[in-house]
Design a protein around this motif. Structure first.
Motif, PDB file in Angstrom:
ATOM      1  N   ILE A   1       0.836  -1.208   0.000  1.00 37.63           N
ATOM      2  CA  ILE A   1       0.000   0.000   0.000  1.00 37.63           C
ATOM      3  C   ILE A   1       0.865   1.250   0.000  1.00 37.63           C
ATOM      4  CG2 ILE A   1      -1.668   1.319   1.354  1.00 37.63           C
ATOM      5  CD1 ILE A   1      -2.835  -1.371   2.293  1.00 37.63           C
ATOM      6  N   LYS A   2       1.924   1.240   0.801  1.00 39.65           N
ATOM      7  CA  LYS A   2       2.823   2.390   0.855  1.00 39.65           C
ATOM      8  C   LYS A   2       3.515   2.604  -0.483  1.00 39.65           C
ATOM      9  CE  LYS A   2       6.942   4.153   3.240  1.00 39.65           C
ATOM     10  NZ  LYS A   2       7.959   3.866   4.287  1.00 39.65           N
ATOM     11  N   GLU A   3       4.050   1.525  -1.057  1.00 36.20           N
ATOM     12  CA  GLU A   3       4.796   1.641  -2.320  1.00 36.20           C
ATOM     13  C   GLU A   3       3.892   2.018  -3.486  1.00 36.20           C
ATOM     14  OE1 GLU A   3       8.318  -1.619  -1.206  1.00 36.20           O
ATOM     15  OE2 GLU A   3       6.723  -2.155  -2.615  1.00 36.20           O
ATOM     16  N   CYS A   4       2.677   1.485  -3.483  1.00 43.40           N
ATOM     17  CA  CYS A   4       1.764   1.743  -4.607  1.00 43.40           C
ATOM     18  C   CYS A   4       1.087   3.107  -4.524  1.00 43.40           C
ATOM     19  CB  CYS A   4       0.710   0.641  -4.695  1.00 43.40           C
ATOM     20  SG  CYS A   4       1.382  -0.960  -5.197  1.00 43.40           S
ATOM     21  N   ASN A   5       1.326   3.833  -3.462  1.00 49.16           N
ATOM     22  CA  ASN A   5       0.856   5.217  -3.346  1.00 49.16           C
ATOM     23  C   ASN A   5       1.991   6.220  -3.432  1.00 49.16           C
ATOM     24  OD1 ASN A   5      -2.223   5.464  -2.633  1.00 49.16           O
ATOM     25  ND2 ASN A   5      -1.496   3.667  -1.520  1.00 49.16           N
ATOM     26  N   ALA A   6       3.203   5.721  -3.661  1.00 50.79           N
ATOM     27  CA  ALA A   6       4.376   6.595  -3.688  1.00 50.79           C
ATOM     28  C   ALA A   6       4.443   7.378  -4.991  1.00 50.79           C
ATOM     29  CB  ALA A   6       5.641   5.761  -3.523  1.00 50.79           C
ATOM     30  N   THR A   7       4.912   8.611  -4.889  1.00 55.23           N
ATOM     31  CA  THR A   7       5.186   9.425  -6.070  1.00 55.23           C
ATOM     32  C   THR A   7       6.567   9.058  -6.596  1.00 55.23           C
ATOM     33  OG1 THR A   7       3.834  11.241  -5.228  1.00 55.23           O
ATOM     34  CG2 THR A   7       5.447  11.769  -6.946  1.00 55.23           C
ATOM     35  N   LEU A   8       6.652   8.711  -7.870  1.00 60.64           N
ATOM     36  CA  LEU A   8       7.918   8.305  -8.466  1.00 60.64           C
ATOM     37  C   LEU A   8       8.649   9.505  -9.041  1.00 60.64           C
ATOM     38  CD1 LEU A   8       6.842   5.070 -10.393  1.00 60.64           C
ATOM     39  CD2 LEU A   8       7.659   5.273  -8.040  1.00 60.64           C
ATOM     40  N   THR A   9       9.954   9.499  -8.897  1.00 57.59           N
ATOM     41  CA  THR A   9      10.772  10.545  -9.517  1.00 57.59           C
ATOM     42  C   THR A   9      10.811  10.318 -11.021  1.00 57.59           C
ATOM     43  OG1 THR A   9      12.830   9.290  -9.385  1.00 57.59           O
ATOM     44  CG2 THR A   9      12.197  10.600  -7.431  1.00 57.59           C
ATOM     45  N   PRO A  10      11.205  11.322 -11.792  1.00 50.14           N
ATOM     46  CA  PRO A  10      11.338  11.110 -13.242  1.00 50.14           C
ATOM     47  C   PRO A  10      12.263   9.944 -13.582  1.00 50.14           C
ATOM     48  CG  PRO A  10      11.370  13.444 -12.754  1.00 50.14           C
ATOM     49  CD  PRO A  10      11.394  12.743 -11.433  1.00 50.14           C
ATOM     50  N   ALA A  11      13.351   9.795 -12.842  1.00 53.94           N
ATOM     51  CA  ALA A  11      14.267   8.680 -13.104  1.00 53.94           C
ATOM     52  C   ALA A  11      13.602   7.347 -12.818  1.00 53.94           C
ATOM     53  CB  ALA A  11      15.532   8.839 -12.250  1.00 53.94           C
ATOM     54  N   GLN A  12      12.799   7.278 -11.769  1.00 50.20           N
ATOM     55  CA  GLN A  12      12.096   6.036 -11.453  1.00 50.20           C
ATOM     56  C   GLN A  12      11.039   5.717 -12.512  1.00 50.20           C
ATOM     57  OE1 GLN A  12      10.882   7.205  -7.441  1.00 50.20           O
ATOM     58  NE2 GLN A  12      12.044   5.473  -6.594  1.00 50.20           N
ATOM     59  N   GLN A  13      10.395   6.743 -13.025  1.00 51.60           N
ATOM     60  CA  GLN A  13       9.380   6.513 -14.053  1.00 51.60           C
ATOM     61  C   GLN A  13       9.986   5.872 -15.301  1.00 51.60           C
ATOM     62  OE1 GLN A  13       6.733   9.953 -14.753  1.00 51.60           O
ATOM     63  NE2 GLN A  13       7.411  10.748 -12.768  1.00 51.60           N
ATOM     64  N   LEU A  14      11.237   6.190 -15.569  1.00 50.89           N
ATOM     65  CA  LEU A  14      11.916   5.614 -16.732  1.00 50.89           C
ATOM     66  C   LEU A  14      12.228   4.136 -16.543  1.00 50.89           C
ATOM     67  CD1 LEU A  14      14.394   8.467 -17.719  1.00 50.89           C
ATOM     68  CD2 LEU A  14      12.392   7.698 -18.962  1.00 50.89           C
ATOM     69  N   GLN A  15      12.041   3.628 -15.347  1.00 53.79           N
ATOM     70  CA  GLN A  15      12.301   2.214 -15.077  1.00 53.79           C
ATOM     71  C   GLN A  15      11.034   1.365 -15.144  1.00 53.79           C
ATOM     72  OE1 GLN A  15      14.957   3.208 -11.427  1.00 53.79           O
ATOM     73  NE2 GLN A  15      15.805   1.293 -12.244  1.00 53.79           N
ATOM     74  N   ILE A  16       9.945   1.963 -15.618  1.00 50.77           N
ATOM     75  CA  ILE A  16       8.728   1.216 -15.934  1.00 50.77           C
ATOM     76  C   ILE A  16       8.654   1.127 -17.456  1.00 50.77           C
ATOM     77  CG2 ILE A  16       6.240   1.039 -15.632  1.00 50.77           C
ATOM     78  CD1 ILE A  16       7.789   1.026 -12.995  1.00 50.77           C
ATOM     79  N   PHE A  17       8.805  -0.084 -17.990  1.00 52.11           N
ATOM     80  CA  PHE A  17       8.925  -0.268 -19.436  1.00 52.11           C
ATOM     81  C   PHE A  17       7.639  -0.849 -20.022  1.00 52.11           C
ATOM     82  CE2 PHE A  17      13.232  -0.809 -17.693  1.00 52.11           C
ATOM     83  CZ  PHE A  17      13.874   0.245 -18.335  1.00 52.11           C
ATOM     84  N   ALA A  18       7.145  -0.189 -21.058  1.00 51.26           N
ATOM     85  CA  ALA A  18       5.969  -0.680 -21.782  1.00 51.26           C
ATOM     86  C   ALA A  18       6.425  -1.441 -23.027  1.00 51.26           C
ATOM     87  CB  ALA A  18       5.072   0.485 -22.186  1.00 51.26           C
ATOM     88  N   SER A  19       5.717  -2.510 -23.356  1.00 47.57           N
ATOM     89  CA  SER A  19       6.090  -3.315 -24.522  1.00 47.57           C
ATOM     90  C   SER A  19       5.775  -2.617 -25.839  1.00 47.57           C
ATOM     91  CB  SER A  19       5.363  -4.664 -24.479  1.00 47.57           C
ATOM     92  OG  SER A  19       3.953  -4.476 -24.465  1.00 47.57           O
TER      93      SER A  19
END
Length: 245
Positions: A51-69
Motif C-alpha cells: 500500500i505504501k509503495e503503490c501510493n508513492a510518487t515516483l521521480t522522473p528517473a524512477q518513471q523511466l524504469q517502468i517499461f511498456a512493450s
C-alpha cells in the motif's frame, strides 16, 4: 515513458540505448513464449508495504524504469464481429512494487483485462487487449495507463475493421446430363470461401421444386470453405433457370 524526459537531466545517449535494448529484449522474450502472457498479479495492494509503495510518487528517473512493450498496439485488419487479442506488458525494474491501471475507454476495447495489477520488483505484468467492432471503421485512438494513480502515459490503439468477405467459387452453373446418364437429376457443387478472420453466416433464398440445396443456412469459420451441393431436377420445360441470393 516520461514526456520530454531529457528536461529532467536523466535522458542521455547511454540511457536511451539501455532502455531500447531492454525493450527489445522484453519483446523477444514475449514472442518466444506465446502471443499472450498468462501470469497475472493481484488487482490491488494488500500488505502495508504494498500500500505504501503503490501510493508513492515516483521521480522522473524512477518513471523511466517502468517499461511498456508497445507505444502503439496495432491490431491490423480484422473483420466485423470478430475479436482480436494482443498482449501489452509493463515491466517494473524498480526495487519496489507499483500499481498499474489501464483505462479501456472505448466500447471496442470493453472486453480487455485486467484493469489493474500490482507489479512487484523486477516483474512483468501482461494485459490482454481485446478489440471488437460491429461496424467497419478505421480506429486510431490513444488510451492511458497510470502508475500509482499519479503518472499517466498514452498507448495508441490502431485497427482497420473490414466487412465480412465471403466469395463463391463460381457465379454461374450450367447443368448438363451426360450421354450415358440414367438418373433424373444432376448435381453440382459450389464453394463458399470465407476470406475474413471472423466467422460468417450464410442463408440462401429463392429455391423452388426444380433446384434444391443440401445446405440452405449455416456458418463458415474464419478463413475456411464450405461446399454446397445444388441438385437440378428438370421438369417438362425445355429450359430452367434460377437465381439464388
Amino acid at each position: 515513458q516520461v514526456a520530454n524526459p531529457e528536461r529532467f537531466g536523466v535522458f542521455n545517449g547511454s540511457s536511451s540505448m539501455s532502455k531500447s535494448r531492454r525493450l527489445n529484449d522484453a519483446n523477444f522474450s514475449l514472442n518466444e513464449k506465446s502471443a499472450t502472457l498468462k501470469k497475472k498479479f493481484q488487482a490491488k495492494p494488500t500488505t502495508p508495504q504494498q500500500i505504501k509503495e503503490c501510493n508513492a510518487t515516483l521521480t522522473p528517473a524512477q518513471q523511466l524504469q517502468i517499461f511498456a512493450s508497445h507505444q502503439t498496439v496495432d491490431f491490423g485488419k480484422i473483420s466485423v464481429f470478430s475479436t482480436a487479442t494482443k498482449t501489452f506488458t509493463l515491466t517494473n525494474d524498480l526495487q519496489q512494487s507499483v500499481l498499474a491501471t489501464i483505462n479501456y475507454d472505448y466500447e471496442e476495447l470493453s472486453s480487455s483485462s485486467p484493469v489493474s495489477q500490482v507489479i512487484g520488483p523486477s516483474q512483468t505484468a501482461g494485459f490482454e487487449f481485446k478489440f471488437k467492432s460491429e461496424k467497419p471503421l478505421t480506429f486510431a485512438k490513444p488510451i492511458q495507463y497510470t502508475i500509482n494513480g499519479q503518472h499517466t502515459f498514452p498507448v495508441n490503439i490502431a485497427a482497420q475493421v473490414i466487412p465480412i468477405d465471403v466469395q463463391l467459387s463460381r457465379s454461374s452453373i450450367e447443368f448438363r446430363f451426360s450421354h450415358d446418364s440414367d438418373t433424373p437429376i444432376v448435381k453440382e457443387t459450389v464453394a463458399l470461401i470465407n476470406k475474413s478472420n471472423g466467422q460468417a453466416q450464410f442463408n440462401f433464398t429463392g429455391m423452388n421444386n426444380v433446384f434444391s440445396l443440401n445446405v440452405v443456412t449455416g456458418t463458415i469459420k474464419a478463413l475456411k470453405t464450405t461446399n454446397v451441393e445444388i441438385t437440378y431436377k428438370p421438369t417438362n420445360h425445355p429450359h430452367d433457370e434460377l437465381t439464388l441470393v
